[in-house]
Design a protein around this motif. Sequence first.
Motif, PDB file in Angstrom:
ATOM      1  N   LYS A  32     -44.295  17.584 -34.140  1.00  0.00           N
ATOM      2  CA  LYS A  32     -43.609  18.775 -34.690  1.00  0.00           C
ATOM      3  C   LYS A  32     -44.536  19.969 -34.974  1.00  0.00           C
ATOM      4  O   LYS A  32     -44.097  20.918 -35.636  1.00  0.00           O
ATOM      5  CB  LYS A  32     -42.819  18.436 -35.960  1.00  0.00           C
TER       6      LYS A  32
ATOM      7  N   PHE B 182     -36.046  19.865 -33.084  1.00  0.00           N
ATOM      8  CA  PHE B 182     -36.485  18.489 -32.926  1.00  0.00           C
ATOM      9  C   PHE B 182     -35.291  17.629 -32.551  1.00  0.00           C
ATOM     10  O   PHE B 182     -34.272  17.620 -33.243  1.00  0.00           O
ATOM     11  CB  PHE B 182     -37.142  17.989 -34.219  1.00  0.00           C
TER      12      PHE B 182
ATOM     13  N   ALA C 168     -39.723  17.115 -29.299  1.00  0.00           N
ATOM     14  CA  ALA C 168     -39.417  18.529 -29.487  1.00  0.00           C
ATOM     15  C   ALA C 168     -38.677  19.043 -28.252  1.00  0.00           C
ATOM     16  O   ALA C 168     -38.905  18.566 -27.138  1.00  0.00           O
ATOM     17  CB  ALA C 168     -40.703  19.312 -29.691  1.00  0.00           C
TER      18      ALA C 168
END
Lengths: 663, 155
Positions: free
Chosen positions: A602, A615, A622
């Motif tokens: 992330k 996400f 991602a």
Amino acid sequence: MLTTGDGSMETTVGVYFCHCGGIITEKIDPALVRTAVLEFPHVAYFTEISLMCSEEGLGDLVRDINERRPDRVVIAACTPREHEKTFKRALAGTAVNPFLLQVVNIREQVAWVVDDPAAATRKAVAGIRSAVARVVHNLPLQKIEVPTRDETLVIGAGPAGMQAALNLAQSGRSVVLVEKHPMIGGMPVRYESVAPNMECGPCMLEPMMDQVLHGDAHDRIELLTMAEVTGVKGFLGNFEVTIRQQPRFVSEVNCIGCSMCVDACPARTPHPYNCGMNDKPAMAMPFLGALPNLPYLDMDACVRATGEDCTACRDACPIPDTVLLDDAARTIERTVGSVIVATGAGLFDAGRVPQLGHGAVPGVLSSIEFERMSSPSGPTAGKIAAPGDTEPQRVAIVHCVGSLDKEHCDYCSAVCCQVAFKFNHLVRHRFPEASITHFHRELVFPGKEAGRLLLHGLHQEKNSFVRYGRLADVRVVDQPNEREVQLRDGAQWTSAGRYDLVLLCPAMVPGDDTAALSALLDVTTDRWGFFEELHTRMSPTQSKAAGIYFAGTCHGPGDIPHAVSEGMAATAAILSSIVPGRMMELEPIRAEVIAERCSGCKICLSVCPYRAISFDEANGVAAINAVICQGCGTCVAACPAGVITGAHFTSEQVYAELRGILA
Amino acid sequence: MSDATATPTFEPRIVGFLCNWCSYAGADKAGSAQTPYPPNVHVIRLMCSGRVEPEFILTAFREGADGVLVLACHPGDCHYKEGNYRAYARSQMVERLLTQFDIDARRYRFDFVSAGEGEKFVNVITEMVNTVRELGPVGRLDAVMAGAAEHKAGL
């Protein structure tokens, strides 16, 4: 043709060298460049064109490419910022994809800046070597096509929002116009007159409001009053919007606006549109002449809220099924392609400077209170009166309350000087003998019309002007039957006159909803808390989020013409970016996650300036929204696993270019 | 192309990573003004300084660059809002890294050049070329490794 971009030795590159009509060749020797370049791997040929950007030059370029059929093309010419787009368009007439082109800047960054011709020629050769090394790794890319919705959400039905809604509707677009109040018209519809021409506010706005409600295009405007946007998801071309509409308890379809329900209502509550200066029934018109011509019931103030079974309003109504006492809030969902925010500004709370006496000293009014007092639809039906219902003969007007003040708002609020002189005009008109004192810091009256208002006020015999330095050095003291304005010099407070009325002109500040709405829309606010433009001068109505625009004072102080112009400007931007039936074309320079190799850390989510990355919880990876992504490559550089590719600026391509330079 | 030798005739090779919107335009501005500057800097154009990976800079040195420049939009001016801040933050790290690799930190420079600052671009380039010319050619990796081995032996 090779399209893999793997730098395979069979990939051929055609090199084109522009003389720029002799400007480049004055410094760089094409013969030496040719000899050097023909030695480079991949280079199939070297062609010189005397002026490549000319019609003839572009024709020669296309013809030559079509004859020799290279896999890739390198053009050594002027800066790519000037003609890369021209050359890319020319490549459309060949089999070479426009992204299989590399431009070498041998004019602005070589010929014009290197004194020694031999050094210039060497630098040009190095540049071409680097471009050849890179271009064999380039990949063919196509513009991204996205379907779009042509409906628009306009938030706020003041002058800016109404103008935008009208222009869009008149061009055939559907508009959802959301207004949180029960009436439209924004702030100026509440003013007796507007500066600088003392035109009646409601009269000026009435034709515009009439167009919105009843005009030829009104059926394309879905007006939702007493409504607020509570959710926005999506991006340019596809926003899913959730709207919460409060119950009016009156049928918009059936009501004829006769006001019989209003007359029958036994409950009283402070009047919200008269700043609480008088009371109104729970069932009421927002104010006399408010449009749409419909009352609304404030259920918090209704005696039914206390459990009483009052039906006075419904009983008084001559039309069946019009007063709807069981009406309830509703949630409305719409899908739109773009959003215009026109929610307006707020006023600086003069109570934050307690020494000015607002709210504590009688006869000290803020600008909006005086606007309502002087309006025929206001608490006194337009009668201007000092405390004790007396005629004001001595009036003080304090300018710059909060504006141009480092402790409050360090900007000029743009309209308050005109408002102050408008007040001067209103007082002078009703009380010709009144003495009026302006406590001001600067006097700002730009534009072709405002000057007359200034001169008119400046040259009245009974006017006086006192310039003060800091707001902290002004105070209003309650005296028996009058108010004293005092100024501080050093530690000493001295009287600057006694008055019947003191009018404060507060700064324009961000509207109450700005912070919450900016979070919903995912747009930024500036350091003052206003909505923040993409560029304050060059893209003044555009937000930093594609497809979301600002109009009017929601993004900074301004006047009515400014608001109306911005409503039109935002509309023009929408009409030109979203065309019904046409797919939206986006540059393919975008980032992409190689999902199977993403570890789900992330980090990219935190660095994206556009929040284009989300996400995917289900797969733990991602995902980048190609429509929101602007292709800056910040996430590409940040990905610790190196699994985000920046199209047309891949690491492989950058390294190839680097090695080409240093070979 | 000059041979990299530490004589007064040493001509350093410097790689400049420039963002498309401000710094590259600033370089073009110097060109339009036809202000001469040393030819030692070779430009790689990226859309944003935020795209510059620290590895780009290290690789440039490994591949033989004597100096590396990263030029970005001024704070608050980034076309992509904040890419230049990321570039600046990474720059701080790169400077520390370079020292660890025994590369003089003066061989690396991060600066802000706007589209209008042709003159600043020329100054930055000229200063950088002068600095790196004085420093001489960058140490080859094998020399660095030898230095490291020596250091280890001394422990």
